[in-house]
Design a protein around this motif. Structure first.
Motif, PDB file in Angstrom:
ATOM      1  N   LYS A 193       8.802   2.342  -7.141  1.00 26.53           N
ATOM      2  CA  LYS A 193       7.391   2.709  -7.244  1.00 26.53           C
ATOM      3  C   LYS A 193       6.662   1.694  -8.099  1.00 26.53           C
ATOM      4  N   GLY A 194       5.542   1.172  -7.601  1.00 24.35           N
ATOM      5  CA  GLY A 194       4.768   0.204  -8.361  1.00 24.35           C
ATOM      6  C   GLY A 194       3.731  -0.475  -7.500  1.00 24.35           C
ATOM      7  N   ASP A 195       2.765  -1.095  -8.148  1.00 27.41           N
ATOM      8  CA  ASP A 195       1.716  -1.818  -7.426  1.00 27.41           C
ATOM      9  C   ASP A 195       2.210  -3.147  -6.873  1.00 27.41           C
ATOM     10  N   HIS A 196       3.350  -3.631  -7.365  1.00 29.86           N
ATOM     11  CA  HIS A 196       3.830  -4.947  -6.964  1.00 29.86           C
ATOM     12  C   HIS A 196       4.586  -4.920  -5.640  1.00 29.86           C
ATOM     13  N   VAL A 197       4.932  -3.741  -5.117  1.00 27.78           N
ATOM     14  CA  VAL A 197       5.698  -3.688  -3.874  1.00 27.78           C
ATOM     15  C   VAL A 197       4.779  -3.964  -2.694  1.00 27.78           C
ATOM     16  N   TYR A 198       5.356  -4.506  -1.633  1.00 25.25           N
ATOM     17  CA  TYR A 198       4.557  -4.699  -0.418  1.00 25.25           C
ATOM     18  C   TYR A 198       5.446  -4.786   0.804  1.00 25.25           C
ATOM     19  N   VAL A 199       4.815  -4.595   1.961  1.00 31.32           N
ATOM     20  CA  VAL A 199       5.494  -4.682   3.242  1.00 31.32           C
ATOM     21  C   VAL A 199       4.653  -5.525   4.184  1.00 31.32           C
ATOM     22  N   VAL A 200       5.317  -6.301   5.021  1.00 36.06           N
ATOM     23  CA  VAL A 200       4.658  -7.034   6.098  1.00 36.06           C
ATOM     24  C   VAL A 200       5.352  -6.627   7.389  1.00 36.06           C
ATOM     25  N   HIS A 201       4.682  -5.784   8.176  1.00 36.38           N
ATOM     26  CA  HIS A 201       5.205  -5.414   9.486  1.00 36.38           C
ATOM     27  C   HIS A 201       4.904  -6.543  10.470  1.00 36.38           C
ATOM     28  N   PRO A 202       5.668  -6.666  11.559  1.00 33.01           N
ATOM     29  CA  PRO A 202       5.420  -7.742  12.524  1.00 33.01           C
ATOM     30  C   PRO A 202       3.970  -7.787  12.987  1.00 33.01           C
ATOM     31  N   ALA A 203       3.421  -8.987  13.020  1.00 35.08           N
ATOM     32  CA  ALA A 203       2.055  -9.245  13.497  1.00 35.08           C
ATOM     33  C   ALA A 203       0.990  -8.598  12.629  1.00 35.08           C
ATOM     34  N   ALA A 204       1.320  -8.281  11.375  1.00 36.05           N
ATOM     35  CA  ALA A 204       0.353  -7.633  10.486  1.00 36.05           C
ATOM     36  C   ALA A 204       0.247  -8.395   9.175  1.00 36.05           C
ATOM     37  N   GLY A 205      -0.800  -8.089   8.423  1.00 32.94           N
ATOM     38  CA  GLY A 205      -0.954  -8.655   7.099  1.00 32.94           C
ATOM     39  C   GLY A 205      -0.147  -7.880   6.077  1.00 32.94           C
ATOM     40  N   ARG A 206      -0.217  -8.328   4.835  1.00 30.40           N
ATOM     41  CA  ARG A 206       0.541  -7.689   3.773  1.00 30.40           C
ATOM     42  C   ARG A 206      -0.130  -6.397   3.329  1.00 30.40           C
ATOM     43  N   ILE A 207       0.670  -5.350   3.175  1.00 27.24           N
ATOM     44  CA  ILE A 207       0.215  -4.052   2.679  1.00 27.24           C
ATOM     45  C   ILE A 207       0.833  -3.860   1.310  1.00 27.24           C
ATOM     46  N   SER A 208       0.004  -3.699   0.277  1.00 27.06           N
ATOM     47  CA  SER A 208       0.478  -3.721  -1.102  1.00 27.06           C
ATOM     48  C   SER A 208       0.334  -2.365  -1.774  1.00 27.06           C
ATOM     49  N   GLY A 209       1.239  -2.113  -2.704  1.00 23.33           N
ATOM     50  CA  GLY A 209       1.206  -0.892  -3.488  1.00 23.33           C
ATOM     51  C   GLY A 209       2.057   0.194  -2.865  1.00 23.33           C
ATOM     52  N   TYR A 210       2.788   0.920  -3.702  1.00 24.93           N
ATOM     53  CA  TYR A 210       3.741   1.911  -3.206  1.00 24.93           C
ATOM     54  C   TYR A 210       3.094   2.930  -2.271  1.00 24.93           C
ATOM     55  N   GLU A 211       1.958   3.497  -2.651  1.00 24.40           N
ATOM     56  CA  GLU A 211       1.339   4.534  -1.833  1.00 24.40           C
ATOM     57  C   GLU A 211       0.924   3.998  -0.467  1.00 24.40           C
ATOM     58  N   MET A 212       0.330   2.800  -0.438  1.00 23.27           N
ATOM     59  CA  MET A 212      -0.098   2.215   0.828  1.00 23.27           C
ATOM     60  C   MET A 212       1.100   1.844   1.694  1.00 23.27           C
ATOM     61  N   VAL A 213       2.143   1.334   1.057  1.00 28.21           N
ATOM     62  CA  VAL A 213       3.361   0.998   1.796  1.00 28.21           C
ATOM     63  C   VAL A 213       3.943   2.250   2.443  1.00 28.21           C
ATOM     64  N   MET A 214       3.986   3.348   1.697  1.00 26.70           N
ATOM     65  CA  MET A 214       4.522   4.589   2.247  1.00 26.70           C
ATOM     66  C   MET A 214       3.644   5.117   3.389  1.00 26.70           C
TER      67      MET A 214
ATOM     68  N   CYS B  24      11.645  -3.636  -2.947  1.00 25.57           N
ATOM     69  CA  CYS B  24      10.274  -3.891  -3.395  1.00 25.57           C
ATOM     70  C   CYS B  24       9.476  -4.693  -2.369  1.00 25.57           C
ATOM     71  N   ILE B  25      10.157  -5.373  -1.434  1.00 23.63           N
ATOM     72  CA  ILE B  25       9.466  -6.129  -0.377  1.00 23.63           C
ATOM     73  C   ILE B  25      10.265  -6.017   0.916  1.00 23.63           C
ATOM     74  N   HIS B  26       9.559  -5.741   1.998  1.00 21.01           N
ATOM     75  CA  HIS B  26      10.133  -5.852   3.344  1.00 21.01           C
ATOM     76  C   HIS B  26       9.180  -6.690   4.170  1.00 21.01           C
ATOM     77  N   HIS B  27       9.680  -7.805   4.689  1.00 22.68           N
ATOM     78  CA  HIS B  27       8.851  -8.709   5.474  1.00 22.68           C
ATOM     79  C   HIS B  27       9.568  -8.973   6.791  1.00 22.68           C
ATOM     80  N   ALA B  28       8.991  -8.496   7.900  1.00 22.46           N
ATOM     81  CA  ALA B  28       9.592  -8.671   9.228  1.00 22.46           C
ATOM     82  C   ALA B  28       8.632  -9.427  10.115  1.00 22.46           C
ATOM     83  N   SER B  29       9.123 -10.469  10.772  1.00 18.08           N
ATOM     84  CA  SER B  29       8.313 -11.283  11.684  1.00 18.08           C
ATOM     85  C   SER B  29       8.959 -11.314  13.056  1.00 18.08           C
ATOM     86  N   HIS B  30       8.116 -11.196  14.085  1.00 17.46           N
ATOM     87  CA  HIS B  30       8.600 -11.227  15.466  1.00 17.46           C
ATOM     88  C   HIS B  30       9.319 -12.538  15.734  1.00 17.46           C
TER      89      HIS B  30
END
Length: 236
Positions: free
Chosen positions: A140-161, A227-233
């Motif tokens: 949990k934290g503001d520093h976490v983020y996810v990048v789903h394929p073909a998308a921009g970065r989504i930051s913060g635990y709540e937004m990632v969830m 803390c980070i998941h980054h997936a690219s097609h």
């Protein structure tokens, strides 16, 4: 695996999200009309990671488990062990140096196994569409983020969830079929990451979605969390 040799396919297991201009053509989010609307991104910085130690893992061996449990607070400090090793070598105390090398090797192997187990927990939650387990897999934290394929970065635990809730709420049947190939595990201190090729398909589908993924983990109170998941097609 034979199915993986099929031509690259759009991954029908993820909901559609807005694509950047550079990635619209390769979008692999064709499911339904769902969007990650309102899930805003912002810049974050990953701590500097140096002197990473890599371990190759064969396809199908990605469900590792720690060789032993390490109680929180009992893990030797890797930086301290390195300093002690350098001192022992300078002082030509080779018996002590050999002992310290053994301690470092055990520490690294335990770290690799623990990071690999955390990676497995994440993919198990993903495969089953298990939101409770997905929440537990992330720090949990503001520093976490996810990048789903073909998308921009989504930051913060709540937004990632929120983004994972949209993925798990997509109109397809769980569990998904997920195979990880070309898995590598890297660990340095309290930071580790896994790189791999994700092969994902829904039940009854004859084609696989292919993504190159990087999963970053950090150790908190003796346990590893994503803390980070980054997936690219991926197109072969």
């Amino acid at each position: 695996m034979a199915a993986a040799a099929a031509s690259p396919a759009r991954a029908s297991w993820r909901p559609a999200i807005p694509a950047t201009s550079a990635s619209r053509a390769g979008s692999c989010f064709p499911v339904g009309a769902k969007r990650f609307a309102g899930v805003q991104t912002r810049s974050t910085c990953l701590r500097r990671v140096t002197r990473l130690t890599a371990a190759q893992v064969k396809s199908g061996e990605a469900e590792g488990r720690p060789s032993k449990e390490i109680a929180a607070g009992s893990t030797p400090n890797e930086e301290t062990l390195w300093r002690e090793l350098e001192t022992a070598i300078q002082e030509e105390d080779y018996t002590r140096a050999a002992t310290l090398r053994d301690e470092l090797r055990v520490l690294k192997e335990d770290g690799r196994s623990a990071v690999l187990a955390a990676n497995t927990r994440f993919y198990t939650a993903f495969k089953n569409g298990d939101l409770v387990a997905m929440h537990q897999a992330w720090v949990k934290g503001d520093h976490v983020y996810v990048v789903h394929p073909a998308a921009g970065r989504i930051s913060g635990y709540e937004m990632v969830m929120q983004s994972w809730e949209m993925v798990c709420d997509a109109d397809h049947e769980f569990p998904l079929q997920i195979d990880l190939q070309d898995v590598e595990v890297h660990v340095r201190g309290d930071v580790g990451y896994v790189t791999c090729l994700e092969l994902v398909r829904t039940n009854g589908s004859s084609s696989w979605g292919k993504q190159v993924a990087t999963n970053v983990f950090e150790k908190v109170d003796g346990k590893w969390f994503m803390c980070i998941h980054h997936a690219s097609h991926f197109d072969e």
